[in-house]
Enzyme design. Structure first.
Site, PDB file in Angstrom:
ATOM      1  CB  THR A  30      -0.936   0.021   1.233  1.00 35.48           C
ATOM      2  OG1 THR A  30      -0.219  -0.458   2.372  1.00 35.48           O
ATOM      3  CG2 THR A  30      -2.156  -0.832   1.025  1.00 35.48           C
ATOM      4  CE  LYS A  84       1.572  -2.398  10.791  1.00 40.25           C
ATOM      5  NZ  LYS A  84       1.977  -3.413   9.896  1.00 40.25           N
ATOM      6  CB  CYS A 115       6.438  -0.513   8.478  1.00 41.91           C
ATOM      7  SG  CYS A 115       6.801  -2.022   7.591  1.00 41.91           S
TER       8      CYS A 115
HETATM    9  N1  SAJ Z   1      14.795   3.115  14.879  1.00 40.26           N
HETATM   10  C1  SAJ Z   1      15.451   4.154  15.520  1.00 40.26           C
HETATM   11  N2  SAJ Z   1      15.498   4.142  16.883  1.00 40.26           N
HETATM   12  C2  SAJ Z   1      14.947   3.132  17.621  1.00 40.26           C
HETATM   13  C3  SAJ Z   1      14.275   2.095  16.956  1.00 40.26           C
HETATM   14  C4  SAJ Z   1      14.200   2.099  15.571  1.00 40.26           C
HETATM   15  O1  SAJ Z   1      15.966   5.086  14.893  1.00 40.26           O
HETATM   16  O2  SAJ Z   1      15.073   3.194  18.854  1.00 40.26           O
HETATM   17  C5  SAJ Z   1      14.723   3.107  13.409  1.00 40.26           C
HETATM   18  C6  SAJ Z   1      15.421   1.895  12.747  1.00 40.26           C
HETATM   19  O3  SAJ Z   1      16.811   2.112  12.641  1.00 40.26           O
HETATM   20  C7  SAJ Z   1      14.723   1.823  11.425  1.00 40.26           C
HETATM   21  C8  SAJ Z   1      13.292   2.300  11.746  1.00 40.26           C
HETATM   22  O4  SAJ Z   1      13.372   2.958  12.989  1.00 40.26           O
HETATM   23  O5  SAJ Z   1      15.305   2.708  10.488  1.00 40.26           O
HETATM   24  C9  SAJ Z   1      12.253   1.195  11.843  1.00 40.26           C
HETATM   25  O6  SAJ Z   1      12.773   0.038  12.496  1.00 40.26           O
HETATM   26  P1  SAJ Z   1      11.956  -0.838  13.544  1.00 40.26           P
HETATM   27  O7  SAJ Z   1      12.823  -1.973  13.961  1.00 40.26           O
HETATM   28  O8  SAJ Z   1      11.457   0.006  14.653  1.00 40.26           O
HETATM   29  O9  SAJ Z   1      10.662  -1.324  12.757  1.00 40.26           O
HETATM   30  P2  SAJ Z   1      10.369  -2.077  11.343  1.00 40.26           P
HETATM   31  O10 SAJ Z   1      10.052  -1.015  10.331  1.00 40.26           O
HETATM   32  O11 SAJ Z   1      11.428  -3.053  10.989  1.00 40.26           O
HETATM   33  O12 SAJ Z   1       9.035  -2.912  11.717  1.00 40.26           O
HETATM   34  C10 SAJ Z   1       7.893  -2.227  12.244  1.00 40.26           C
HETATM   35  C11 SAJ Z   1       7.402  -2.992  13.497  1.00 40.26           C
HETATM   36  N3  SAJ Z   1       6.449  -2.145  14.218  1.00 40.26           N
HETATM   37  C12 SAJ Z   1       6.583  -1.884  15.548  1.00 40.26           C
HETATM   38  O13 SAJ Z   1       7.537  -2.279  16.198  1.00 40.26           O
HETATM   39  C13 SAJ Z   1       5.511  -1.057  16.170  1.00 40.26           C
HETATM   40  C14 SAJ Z   1       6.768  -4.320  13.104  1.00 40.26           C
HETATM   41  O14 SAJ Z   1       6.175  -4.968  14.237  1.00 40.26           O
HETATM   42  C15 SAJ Z   1       5.682  -4.096  12.029  1.00 40.26           C
HETATM   43  O15 SAJ Z   1       5.076  -5.324  11.622  1.00 40.26           O
HETATM   44  C16 SAJ Z   1       6.368  -3.493  10.826  1.00 40.26           C
HETATM   45  O16 SAJ Z   1       6.877  -2.204  11.233  1.00 40.26           O
HETATM   46  C17 SAJ Z   1       5.334  -3.357   9.725  1.00 40.26           C
HETATM   47  O17 SAJ Z   1       5.339  -4.206   8.816  1.00 40.26           O
HETATM   48  O18 SAJ Z   1       4.477  -2.466   9.790  1.00 40.26           O
END
Ligand code: SAJ
Length: 429
Positions: A85, A218, A272
């Site tokens: 999406t 979500k 995401c």
């Molecule tokens: N990040 C930071 N600081 C942090 C944590 C993350 O800068 O303290 C950054 C990461 O480096 C990265 C981004 O955020 O660039 C996203 O990483 P992430 O590990 O937080 O999340 P995603 O995008 O890999 O997965 C998320 C998850 N959502 C949540 O944790 C609420 C996952 O459970 C979802 O299924 C997924 O999005 C999705 O498909 O929507």
């Protein structure tokens, strides 16, 4: 209700693991994808995406005859739609990105001819509020001979629900089984049937609500994380101004029993967290002020990092008057969108590195332990090297991703180098 044959539309990061999991639990699964390469790869028992432990599950499911991939939908008892999406193209800079439901519409159009009375259709794609009702409207338009929940409620021929995927890339196989599921049926029976289906392999709770709340749940989860990361990123900029170590500050604040600040970084990447909050902002721009601001804070962080690099170059030239800009070597540590993965898509680290390679008159080195070669699309002025080479050859070191390999580097090697550390790794070594 027993679902013997399940069809998963979209065999990407969510669809393929979901299809493989149903097959592993004894269902006959028909995976559908428009990508011939994906279909062929899966039918050989191989995978076209990177996800730990998935290859063995897909291989067994295909060998056992439980999973096959096709280009065109076939009849099934339940259809799960797991297509992207994305946004519509932005017309004017500063416009709020608007969701593009074209892939959901294509999926609805593709399954419509094979739908039959009693089938269940589940939308798993992360979607703006109202998308499941919209999908139901499209299906009703394509199949006027069948009845749908909007007009026939609990008596409808077709059941429809939204059950958003919530698994973390890199941990999908485990989280698919263990995470709780939000089940948002258009009617109670729709929710009941969707719950029965997921109970095939889900060990977490299946919590029932309506479709709109499931859609918003979500978006809320990812927006919550985005807002919290924006808070950490803003703190890092404030601390830089005030000459305070933000990593020490956060670890001190997090000793409070009710505080849990996330980690700053070079920006928010992935497909995401940097996307989903816009679905809320697009729908309610007047109300979603904090969510909108968080997006802007996180999106502007790469620019702030670039400015730090520009200042470091200028200061280096002042401190080394015999050198010119062409003599400066910059090494960027990490290209992936988060630690310990090889996924470079939507990565702030990658964007920053590309911008540096374009701006830097000297040599730009890259260290990314999770890839063997740089993708062809990357700026030709980049060279992939091991950490030791980057540290010895570069004048300016830019830490962008906290991969485990970088945590083990010998800090003594960093003496006399100009360091810009967006992840606080080297200050913690
Ligand atoms: N990040 C930071 N600081 C942090 C944590 C993350 O800068 O303290 C950054 C990461 O480096 C990265 C981004 O955020 O660039 C996203 O990483 P992430 O590990 O937080 O999340 P995603 O995008 O890999 O997965 C998320 C998850 N959502 C949540 O944790 C609420 C996952 O459970 C979802 O299924 C997924 O999005 C999705 O498909 O929507």
């Amino acid at each position: 209700m027993s679902f013997e044959t399940i069809s998963v539309i979209g065999l990407g990061y969510i669809g393929l693991p979901t299809a493989a999991m149903f097959a592993a639990y004894g269902k006959n699964v028909i995976g559908v994808d428009v990508n011939q390469h994906a279909v062929d790869t899966i039918n050989r028992g191989e995978i076209h995406i990177v996800e730990p432990d998935l290859d063995a599950i897909v291989h067994k499911a295909v060998s056992d005859g439980k999973l096959k991939a096709v280009l065109t939908p076939e009849a099934a008892d339940a259809f799960l739609i797991a297509v992207p999406t994305p946004f519509l193209p932005i017309v004017n800079e500063g416009d709020i990105p608007q969701p593009d439901l074209k892939y959901i519409q294509s999926a609805a159009k593709a399954i419509a001819p094979v739908l039959k009375k009693g089938d269940l259709v589940i939308l798993e794609s992360t979607s703006p509020v109202g998308a499941t009702e919209k999908m139901a409207d499209w299906l009703a338009e394509y199949r006027t001979d069948l009845t749908f929940p909007k007009t026939n409620g609990e008596e409808s021929d077709i059941r429809i629900a939204h059950c958003p995927e919530r698994v973390l890339p890199g941990h999908v196989v485990k989280e698919l089984v263990e995470n709780d599921r939000v089940i948002g049926g258009l009617t109670n029976k729709c929710s009941e049937q969707a719950t029965d289906l997921y109970k095939t392999f889900v060990q977490g709770d299946c919590v029932v609500t309506n479709a709109r709340t499931a859609e918003m749940a979500k978006l809320t989860e990812n927006s919550c994380r985005d807002v919290q990361i924006a808070f950490a990123n803003e703190l890092s900029i404030i601390c830089d101004k005030l000459d305070i170590d933000v990593w020490e500050l956060i670890s001190l604040a997090n000793r409070h029993p009710r505080i849990n600040i996330l980690q700053p970084g070079p920006g928010v990447g992935g497909h995401c967290i940097a996307v989903d909050p816009w679905f809320i902002v697009a729908k309610t721009p007047e109300q979603a002020r904090l969510i909108h601001t968080a997006r802007k804070v996180n999106d502007s962080k790469p620019l702030w990092v670039m400015n730090k690099v520009k200042v470091a170059i200028a200061e280096y030239l002042i401190a080394n008057p015999k050198k010119t800009a062409k003599d400066i070597t910059i090494a960027c540590f990490g290209l992936a969108f988060k630690p310990d993965i090889d996924d470079l898509r939507e990565s702030p680290a990658l964007n920053i590195t590309q911008a540096i390679a374009t701006m830097n008159a000297g040599i730009t080195l890259v260290v990314e332990p999770n890839i063997v070669n740089l993708p062809d699309s990357l700026n030709k002025r980049l060279t992939l090297v091991p950490s030791e080479v980057a540290i010895s050859d570069a004048d300016i070191l830019l830490m962008l991703v906290d991969h485990k390999e970088f945590k083990q580097l010998n800090k003594v090697l960093l003496n006399n180098k100009v360091i810009i550390d967006t992840k606080g790794l080297w200050s913690k070594l």
